[in-house]
Design a protein around this motif. Structure first.
Motif, PDB file in Angstrom:
ATOM      1  N   ILE A   7       0.831  -1.203  -0.002  1.00 25.90           N
ATOM      2  CA  ILE A   7      -0.014  -0.151   0.107  1.00 25.90           C
ATOM      3  C   ILE A   7       0.908   1.249  -0.109  1.00 25.90           C
ATOM      4  O   ILE A   7       1.564   1.382   0.895  1.00 25.90           O
ATOM      5  CB  ILE A   7      -0.972   0.109   1.355  1.00 25.90           C
ATOM      6  N   ILE A   8       0.802   2.269  -1.033  1.00 19.45           N
ATOM      7  CA  ILE A   8       1.574   3.287  -1.229  1.00 19.45           C
ATOM      8  C   ILE A   8       1.094   4.412  -1.599  1.00 19.45           C
ATOM      9  O   ILE A   8      -0.329   4.165  -2.140  1.00 19.45           O
ATOM     10  CB  ILE A   8       2.671   2.962  -2.155  1.00 19.45           C
ATOM     11  N   LYS A  12       3.845   7.234  -5.925  1.00 21.17           N
ATOM     12  CA  LYS A  12       5.078   6.418  -5.832  1.00 21.17           C
ATOM     13  C   LYS A  12       4.841   5.252  -6.889  1.00 21.17           C
ATOM     14  O   LYS A  12       5.556   4.507  -6.930  1.00 21.17           O
ATOM     15  CB  LYS A  12       5.134   5.921  -4.607  1.00 21.17           C
ATOM     16  N   VAL A  13       3.673   5.043  -7.610  1.00 25.90           N
ATOM     17  CA  VAL A  13       3.679   3.876  -8.423  1.00 25.90           C
ATOM     18  C   VAL A  13       4.846   3.642  -9.388  1.00 25.90           C
ATOM     19  O   VAL A  13       5.209   2.579  -9.659  1.00 25.90           O
ATOM     20  CB  VAL A  13       2.344   3.883  -9.087  1.00 25.90           C
ATOM     21  N   GLY A  14       5.168   4.765 -10.068  1.00 28.37           N
ATOM     22  CA  GLY A  14       6.481   4.436 -10.905  1.00 28.37           C
ATOM     23  C   GLY A  14       7.706   4.144 -10.463  1.00 28.37           C
ATOM     24  O   GLY A  14       8.122   3.205 -11.077  1.00 28.37           O
ATOM     25  N   SER A  31      -4.250  -1.369  -8.142  1.00 34.67           N
ATOM     26  CA  SER A  31      -5.865  -0.965  -7.458  1.00 34.67           C
ATOM     27  C   SER A  31      -5.619   0.256  -6.881  1.00 34.67           C
ATOM     28  O   SER A  31      -4.883   0.576  -5.918  1.00 34.67           O
ATOM     29  CB  SER A  31      -6.521  -2.143  -6.737  1.00 34.67           C
ATOM     30  N   GLY A  32      -6.599   1.170  -7.158  1.00 31.27           N
ATOM     31  CA  GLY A  32      -6.712   2.458  -6.482  1.00 31.27           C
ATOM     32  C   GLY A  32      -7.540   2.001  -5.423  1.00 31.27           C
ATOM     33  O   GLY A  32      -8.911   1.569  -5.303  1.00 31.27           O
ATOM     34  N   ILE A  33      -7.518   2.489  -4.172  1.00 28.47           N
ATOM     35  CA  ILE A  33      -8.034   2.237  -2.773  1.00 28.47           C
ATOM     36  C   ILE A  33      -8.429   3.423  -2.123  1.00 28.47           C
ATOM     37  O   ILE A  33      -7.533   4.371  -2.285  1.00 28.47           O
ATOM     38  CB  ILE A  33      -7.450   1.212  -1.979  1.00 28.47           C
ATOM     39  N   TYR A  56      -8.258   8.323   2.900  1.00 30.46           N
ATOM     40  CA  TYR A  56      -7.103   8.748   2.060  1.00 30.46           C
ATOM     41  C   TYR A  56      -6.899   7.965   0.760  1.00 30.46           C
ATOM     42  O   TYR A  56      -7.311   6.675   1.084  1.00 30.46           O
ATOM     43  CB  TYR A  56      -5.914   9.014   2.781  1.00 30.46           C
ATOM     44  N   SER A  57      -6.893   8.664  -0.322  1.00 28.12           N
ATOM     45  CA  SER A  57      -6.402   7.553  -1.610  1.00 28.12           C
ATOM     46  C   SER A  57      -5.155   7.074  -1.628  1.00 28.12           C
ATOM     47  O   SER A  57      -4.225   7.721  -1.215  1.00 28.12           O
ATOM     48  CB  SER A  57      -6.754   8.279  -2.742  1.00 28.12           C
ATOM     49  N   LYS A  58      -5.278   5.956  -1.989  1.00 26.89           N
ATOM     50  CA  LYS A  58      -3.660   4.980  -1.952  1.00 26.89           C
ATOM     51  C   LYS A  58      -3.902   3.995  -3.266  1.00 26.89           C
ATOM     52  O   LYS A  58      -4.907   3.987  -3.860  1.00 26.89           O
ATOM     53  CB  LYS A  58      -3.548   4.160  -0.718  1.00 26.89           C
ATOM     54  N   THR A  59      -2.668   3.617  -3.364  1.00 27.23           N
ATOM     55  CA  THR A  59      -2.582   2.479  -4.435  1.00 27.23           C
ATOM     56  C   THR A  59      -2.229   1.397  -3.683  1.00 27.23           C
ATOM     57  O   THR A  59      -1.275   1.173  -2.996  1.00 27.23           O
ATOM     58  CB  THR A  59      -1.765   2.768  -5.408  1.00 27.23           C
ATOM     59  N   LYS A  60      -2.997   0.056  -4.151  1.00 23.17           N
ATOM     60  CA  LYS A  60      -2.256  -1.014  -3.679  1.00 23.17           C
ATOM     61  C   LYS A  60      -1.902  -2.021  -4.781  1.00 23.17           C
ATOM     62  O   LYS A  60      -2.371  -2.206  -5.961  1.00 23.17           O
ATOM     63  CB  LYS A  60      -3.704  -2.030  -2.934  1.00 23.17           C
TER      64      LYS A  60
END
Length: 112
Positions: A7-8, A12-14, A31-33, A56-60
């Motif tokens: 979970i970030i 920071k996905v790139g 996934s957008g979470i 808050y929006s995070k990426t999993k």
């Protein structure tokens, strides 16, 4: 085999994709979470009541890798993704009992 749920922060996905490529991970799901943790919440007032926004929006990212890659991934993520601020994220590690490639029927590590 181990499954990592990472979970970030979305920006920071790139960096995470580059890390996964560097260590030889063969694929990942993103996934957008939304959720909450220890980030500071924003205060607002609605009809005289005080509320705190805590979503808050995070990426999993979910990735399955060989056991020997897990520690290296955790180390690289800590070095390159951490800002040192609350809300950087979490890594959860789970054992994977079996993996099967549907197209070919391959099982185990070769299915990754």
């Amino acid at each position: 085999m181990k499954k990592l749920e990472i979970i970030i922060r979305p920006e920071k996905v790139g960096i995470l994709k580059a890390i996964l490529s560097e260590v030889g991970a063969t694929g990942a799901m993103f996934s957008g979470i939304q959720g909450y943790g220890s980030e500071h919440s924003e205060q607002y007032i609605y009809q005289g009541e005080q509320f705190f926004e805590q979503i808050y929006s995070k990426t999993k990212a979910e990735v399955v890798v060989k056991d020997e890659l897990v520690e290296r991934l955790i180390e690289l993520i800590g070095q390159r993704i951490s800002t040192g601020q609350i809300g950087d994220g979490r890594i959860f590690v789970y054992p994977v009992e079996e993996a099967v490639r549907i197209r070919t029927g391959e099982r185990g590590i070769s299915s990754l």
